[in-house]
Design a protein around this motif. Structure first.
Motif, short mmCIF file in Angstrom:
data_model
loop_
_atom_site.label_atom_id
_atom_site.label_comp_id
_atom_site.label_asym_id
_atom_site.label_seq_id
_atom_site.Cartn_x
_atom_site.Cartn_y
_atom_site.Cartn_z
N LEU A 103 1.45 4.72 -9.07
CA LEU A 103 1.15 3.59 -8.02
C LEU A 103 0.55 2.35 -8.38
N GLU A 130 0.94 -1.28 -0.18
CA GLU A 130 0.03 -0.06 0.11
C GLU A 130 0.90 1.29 0.10
N TYR A 168 -10.47 3.43 -8.84
CA TYR A 168 -9.58 3.49 -7.55
C TYR A 168 -10.74 3.93 -6.36
N THR A 183 -0.45 10.55 -10.46
CA THR A 183 0.07 10.10 -9.15
C THR A 183 -0.55 8.88 -8.94
N CYS A 184 -1.85 8.48 -9.08
CA CYS A 184 -2.39 7.06 -8.75
C CYS A 184 -1.82 6.12 -9.85
N CYS A 208 -10.57 2.06 -3.09
CA CYS A 208 -9.33 2.21 -2.16
C CYS A 208 -9.91 2.77 -0.80
N PRO A 230 -3.24 2.12 -3.80
CA PRO A 230 -3.24 3.71 -3.32
C PRO A 230 -4.21 3.36 -1.72
N SER A 243 -1.24 8.26 -0.05
CA SER A 243 -1.42 9.51 -1.23
C SER A 243 -2.70 10.31 -0.66
N PHE A 277 -5.99 6.70 0.32
CA PHE A 277 -6.12 8.33 0.34
C PHE A 277 -6.39 8.70 1.75
#
Length: 404
Positions: free
Chosen positions: A122, A107, A369, A118-119, A372, A129, A110, A131
């Motif tokens: 990853l 993990e 995402y 950015t994601c 997440c 990710p 971010s 958050f």
């Protein structure tokens, strides 16, 4: 808010024209009459000269003197020992995460308020990710939210941080300096150290941003920059990994050069590598752009001051840097009072040729995402409904001072 004029056309939206025209007037006074782009590149120095030198040398790909010169110029400017140029900022972050030790199934902490790169970086590593929320004043990761999340969900065993809710290892933390406004990175760095989590700064948007006398991107083990066409300086497309660790820098160069073992004529590759090195042609643009970066930063600060002064009585919040920081003011941002007001302004401004834009949709609301783990993202959701970027290019009237 000051006096308002509301206007309705048919069954369309009710516009607060007084407010919106105040903003557009500020844009016009700073940038001239529409059409007004959000952020355009400025080529007023030695770009053509250095490109011609590259062509004449026949070194136009990832081997060439301009690549090394560009890396050295960026490293000097930010105060890092090493810089490794890549084809874009996403590639830089992908490799930086690998160098930090991120592995498939791990993990990475971010923020949901960030650009998709950015994601995606990853995801390229196979990591998940997680958050945590941002601060309203910096738009970057909140150290308070980070510490709350870690205290509630993470335990450190034998120098490794584990998420007790998922059973996964947390192998990195990636805060982002949004629009060039420095996050509370010193606090984030200390929290990461307390939990033995490597810090990788996404400084893609913050070349020329400082915390005191220390440049963003120098607080973690590694950081990444972007030189996309819309950034404060550009190589057309390009990125950079910066670090003070010579071992990591050498490995970054190896991985981004297809993991080719140096040899006079043999082609031997000792692991899976990536064709991520920046071409010499792009680096030539970067060398010319770096020559005027300091002047660009002065002009960008003037634009930000102009917005603050002209919108002071508007009732809008103009995002500014924290005390003790110097943002690069890559993109200027204002906060509207509500989602409806934001959307009405965006429709109004773009219909008049002014390219204003909302902040990105939260990563947690994108389908890939959405599952997440997150901490509720209260500030992130609040900002998503209110942030608008205003045109932030260097005005043509200021071009003269940028010419070599």
């Amino acid at each position: 808010m000051s006096s308002t004029t509301l206007h309705r056309t048919g069954q369309g939206p009710m516009y607060n024209e007084t407010l919106y025209d105040t903003v557009l007037d500020a844009v016009s006074r700073l940038h001239g009459v529409p059409p007004t782009p959000l952020h355009r590149p400025v080529f007023r120095g030695r770009e053509k000269q250095l490109l011609a030198e590259c062509i004449d040398s026949n070194f136009v790909s990832s081997v060439g003197a301009m690549v090394s010169e560009f890396e050295e110029a960026v490293a000097r400017f930010v105060g890092a020992r090493f810089a490794v140029a890549t084809v874009n900022g996403t590639a830089a972050l992908h490799v930086a995460l690998m160098l930090a030790g991120v592995q498939r199934g791990d993990e990475v902490l971010s923020q949901a308020l960030t650009f998709i790169a950015t994601c995606n970086a990853l995801a390229y590593t196979g990591a998940h990710p997680v958050f945590v929320d941002v601060d309203k004043d910096t738009l970057g990761m909140s150290p308070d939210a980070l510490r709350r999340f870690l205290e509630a969900n993470v335990r450190v065993r034998e120098g490794v941080a584990w998420n007790i809710a998922t059973g996964r290892r947390i192998s990195a933390c990636v805060p982002m300096h949004t629009f060039g406004f420095p996050a509370r990175i010193a606090e984030i760095s200390q929290i990461c150290a307390d939990y033995s989590i490597p810090l990788v700064e996404d400084a893609a948007e913050s070349l020329g941003s400082w915390v005191g006398e220390r440049h963003t991107g120098t607080f973690g083990r590694l950081a990444t920059l972007s030189f996309n066409g819309n950034k404060i300086i550009t190589t057309g497309g390009g990125g950079m990994i910066v670090t003070d660790d010579e071992v990591l820098a050498r490995r970054a160069k190896h991985l981004t050069t297809t993991a080719k073992v140096p040899h006079l004529y043999e082609f031997v590759h000792d692991e899976v590598g990536y064709n991520y090195r920046l071409p010499n042609l792009n680096a030539a643009l970067g060398c010319a752009q770096m020559e005027k970066l300091s002047t660009m930063l002065v002009v960008k600060a003037d634009i930000a001051n102009g917005y603050r002064e002209m919108l002071a009585a508007s009732g809008l919040t103009v995002v500014d840097g924290l005390p003790g920081t110097t943002p690069n003011y890559w993109l200027n941002a204002v906060l509207f009072g509500s989602l409806r007001e934001r959307d009405e302004f965006l429709e109004y401004s773009n219909s008049k040729g002014v390219m204003a834009r909302p902040v990105w949709r939260l990563m947690s609301r994108l389908p890939m995402y959405s599952g997440c783990q997150n901490d509720g993202l209260e500030n992130s959701k609040w900002l998503e409904e209110r942030v608008v970027n205003l045109p932030s290019s260097v005005p043509e009237a200021r071009f003269g001072g940028l010419e070599a």
